[in-house]
Design a protein around this motif. Structure first.
Motif, mmCIF file in Angstrom:
data_model
loop_
_atom_site.group_PDB
_atom_site.id
_atom_site.type_symbol
_atom_site.label_atom_id
_atom_site.label_comp_id
_atom_site.label_asym_id
_atom_site.label_seq_id
_atom_site.Cartn_x
_atom_site.Cartn_y
_atom_site.Cartn_z
ATOM 1 N N GLY A 1 -24.464 11.917 14.994
ATOM 2 C CA GLY A 1 -23.142 12.234 14.439
ATOM 3 C C GLY A 1 -23.246 13.018 13.137
ATOM 4 O O GLY A 1 -22.235 13.318 12.521
ATOM 5 N N LEU B 1 -17.632 13.205 23.224
ATOM 6 C CA LEU B 1 -17.055 14.396 22.595
ATOM 7 C C LEU B 1 -18.156 15.227 21.936
ATOM 8 O O LEU B 1 -18.211 16.446 22.102
ATOM 9 N N ARG B 2 -19.025 14.550 21.208
ATOM 10 C CA ARG B 2 -20.118 15.283 20.541
ATOM 11 C C ARG B 2 -20.989 15.974 21.580
ATOM 12 O O ARG B 2 -21.404 17.111 21.419
ATOM 13 N N ILE C 1 -13.677 7.193 13.628
ATOM 14 C CA ILE C 1 -13.664 6.265 14.768
ATOM 15 C C ILE C 1 -13.783 7.039 16.082
ATOM 16 O O ILE C 1 -14.472 6.615 17.005
ATOM 17 N N PHE C 2 -13.122 8.198 16.145
ATOM 18 C CA PHE C 2 -13.088 8.919 17.418
ATOM 19 C C PHE C 2 -14.222 9.931 17.592
ATOM 20 O O PHE C 2 -14.371 10.499 18.671
ATOM 21 N N THR C 3 -14.990 10.200 16.524
ATOM 22 C CA THR C 3 -16.142 11.083 16.733
ATOM 23 C C THR C 3 -17.455 10.320 16.619
ATOM 24 O O THR C 3 -18.418 10.643 17.299
ATOM 25 N N ASN C 4 -17.476 9.312 15.772
ATOM 26 C CA ASN C 4 -18.750 8.641 15.549
ATOM 27 C C ASN C 4 -18.542 7.166 15.196
ATOM 28 O O ASN C 4 -18.831 6.744 14.076
ATOM 29 N N VAL D 1 -14.106 11.300 23.669
ATOM 30 C CA VAL D 1 -14.197 10.928 22.248
ATOM 31 C C VAL D 1 -15.624 10.446 21.967
ATOM 32 O O VAL D 1 -16.432 10.334 22.888
ATOM 33 N N ALA D 2 -15.890 10.176 20.704
ATOM 34 C CA ALA D 2 -17.177 9.615 20.265
ATOM 35 C C ALA D 2 -18.369 10.423 20.811
ATOM 36 O O ALA D 2 -18.338 11.635 20.792
ATOM 37 N N THR D 3 -19.391 9.732 21.334
ATOM 38 C CA THR D 3 -20.597 10.452 21.776
ATOM 39 C C THR D 3 -20.261 11.458 22.875
ATOM 40 O O THR D 3 -20.819 12.555 22.906
#
Lengths: 234, 252
Positions: A210, A77-78, B234-237, A73-75
């Motif tokens: 993001g 995932l990106r 929340i879950f990507t950034n 998830v988050a960074t």
């Protein structure tokens, strides 16, 4: 925390670095082969494309597995989702280097209608842009945004010059049409490579911030604003 | 169209004796959405959930400052707590059916409220079980003991039992942590259906579950809400590094 996961992420990065090193060399060798009419070198570039293709498939599988098993998830995932885009762009650059080498083989017996100046310069700038984008990916640092935009602009300008010059030579003497067309195509191949390198930097921009921005839409004010914002965050 | 705020917590502090479990919580829960609370154990998410229907009243040493407005009314003020808990139902971590028949489990609440009409009770039982996606599985054994159901069925029965009271909000405290993946998937599918009619608030330890089912997510840490936003964001950034560290599993 998450030692194995971190190892996997690092391994993916290392593999992309390896793939980009091979691609960069294919790019510079393709224009070197053009300059020196070195058919053997051109052939080795064409052969090296298989390595890049295989690496792309291998990385796609690895990244899919990490996404499936680690639930990033988050960074993270990106970073992982962006890997697909980065390796696709690298693979396209390698394909374009192959295009150039095929054209080199095609005209290698001919005497060039003019000394090559702009094509090697365009190649040098494209290589610089690619290196810069890959370094940005490795460091996850997008502070050299302005350089990327400037390099892409310069590459576009040189490509236009190449087309313009070749057009003059072709109009002057129809015998130049074949070779002139080939040089134009090579100029366009390099320009496309520059676009792919910029795509990679745009992807890094997404990993870090993001947000996606199309660098073609960036004007001076927006660049200043973005750079200021980045400096403020650091 | 802007959604209506169902719960509005304002500067909410909660103490267990001397220990402050919640620190100045400000949070809006929107109507007919699924809101997920995530965070490490002991971060206050279940405590906050239990504030929303005053389940913390059952613990003696609890002291609360600040406000929680429910449809604009302060629930810690002079209100009918039984009525609040009817409007704000709750489903717990472990399925807790009453040791009686499936039918009686559902009819129990309405009966306690004085409903005696058999036809009306039958309708409520069928409707509640249907909404909880359990009717087809149990319609031929309504008079059998609820304890004979599987864990997943028992949890859906508990949801049906909550629905039978016609609540506006359903609080769920880790409702699938004791269930297998198939039963979990059924409950998650059910939550999607239920949010058309109900406001759902869920505490979960599963990041993937929060990601799959919720519209908004609040990240709790040491009694504070660190971040509250649209779940995909929340879950990507995530905006806060602590959220990022927690959801990527690098917390600690």
């Amino acid at each position: 925390m998450r030692i194995e996961y971190n190892k996997e992420l690092k391994m993916i990065k290392d593999e992309i670095l390896l793939m980009s090193t091979v691609t960069e060399k294919m790019l510079s060798d393709s224009v070197l082969a053009l300059n020196s009419k070195d058919i053997e070198l051109a052939k080795t570039v064409i052969e090296r494309d298989d390595l890049v293709d295989a690496k792309e498939i291998e990385l796609q599988l690895i990244v899919s597995q990490v996404i499936a098993t680690q639930g990033p998830v988050a960074t993270d995932l990106r970073r992982l989702a962006s890997t697909y885009k980065i390796i696709t762009n690298l693979e396209r650059i390698a394909d374009l280097a192959v295009n150039i080498c095929q054209r080199v083989i095609e005209i290698s017996e001919e005497i060039y209608m003019k000394p090559l100046i702009d094509i090697p310069l365009e190649c040098e700038l494209t290589e610089k842009l690619l290196k810069l984008s890959i370094q940005a990916f490795i460091d996850e640092d997008i502070s050299r945004l302005r350089e990327v935009v400037e390099l892409e602009d310069r590459i576009d300008t040189i490509n236009e010059t190449i087309h313009h010059d070749c057009m003059s030579y072709m109009m002057e003497d129809p015998k130049n049409i074949h070779q002139g067309t080939v040089f134009c195509l090579i100029g366009s191949d390099l320009e496309r490579m520059g676009d792919h390198a910029t795509n990679i930097f745009e992807t890094v921009f997404y990993i870090v911030t993001g947000n996606y921005i199309d660098f073609n839409d960036l004007d001076e004010a927006m660049i200043n604003q973005t750079v200021e914002k980045l400096n403020a965050e650091n | 169209m802007d959604k209506k705020i169902k719960f509005d917590a304002k500067n909410l502090d909660l103490f267990y004796g001397d220990f402050q479990a919640l620190k100045s919580i400000n949070l809006n829960i929107y109507e007919k959405e699924v809101t997920a609370f995530i965070g490490p154990s002991g971060c206050g998410k279940s405590t906050f959930l239990r504030c929303l229907n005053r389940m913390n009243d059952l613990i003696e040493s609890v002291r609360i400052n600040g406000e929680i407005l429910f449809d604009g009314q302060d629930i810690n003020g002079d209100i009918d707590v039984i009525n609040l808990r009817t409007r704000v139902g709750m489903v717990f971590q472990k399925p807790n059916p009453f040791p009686m028949s499936i039918y009686e489990n559902i009819a129990y609440g309405p009966k306690c409220q004085g409903l005696k009409d058999k036809t009306k009770l039958d309708t409520i039982v069928q409707e509640s079980l249907t909404k909880a996606a359990l009717w087809e599985e149990v319609k031929n054994r309504l008079n059998k003991s609820a304890l004979g159901l599987s864990g997943g069925q028992q949890q859906r029965l508990c949801i049906a039992r909550t629905i039978a009271m016609q609540p506006e909000v359903i609080l769920m405290d880790e409702p699938t942590s004791a269930l297998d993946p198939i039963a979990t998937a059924k409950i998650e599918d059910l939550m999607f259906k239920l949010k058309k009619d109900y406001t759902i608030i869920i505490v979960t330890h599963s990041m993937q579950q929060a990601g799959r089912i919720s519209d908004k997510t609040a990240f709790f840490l040491m009694g504070e809400v660190v971040e509250f936003n649209e779940t995909p964001l929340i879950f990507t950034n995530p905006a806060d590094k602590r959220t990022e560290d927690y959801i990527t599993g690098r917390f600690g």
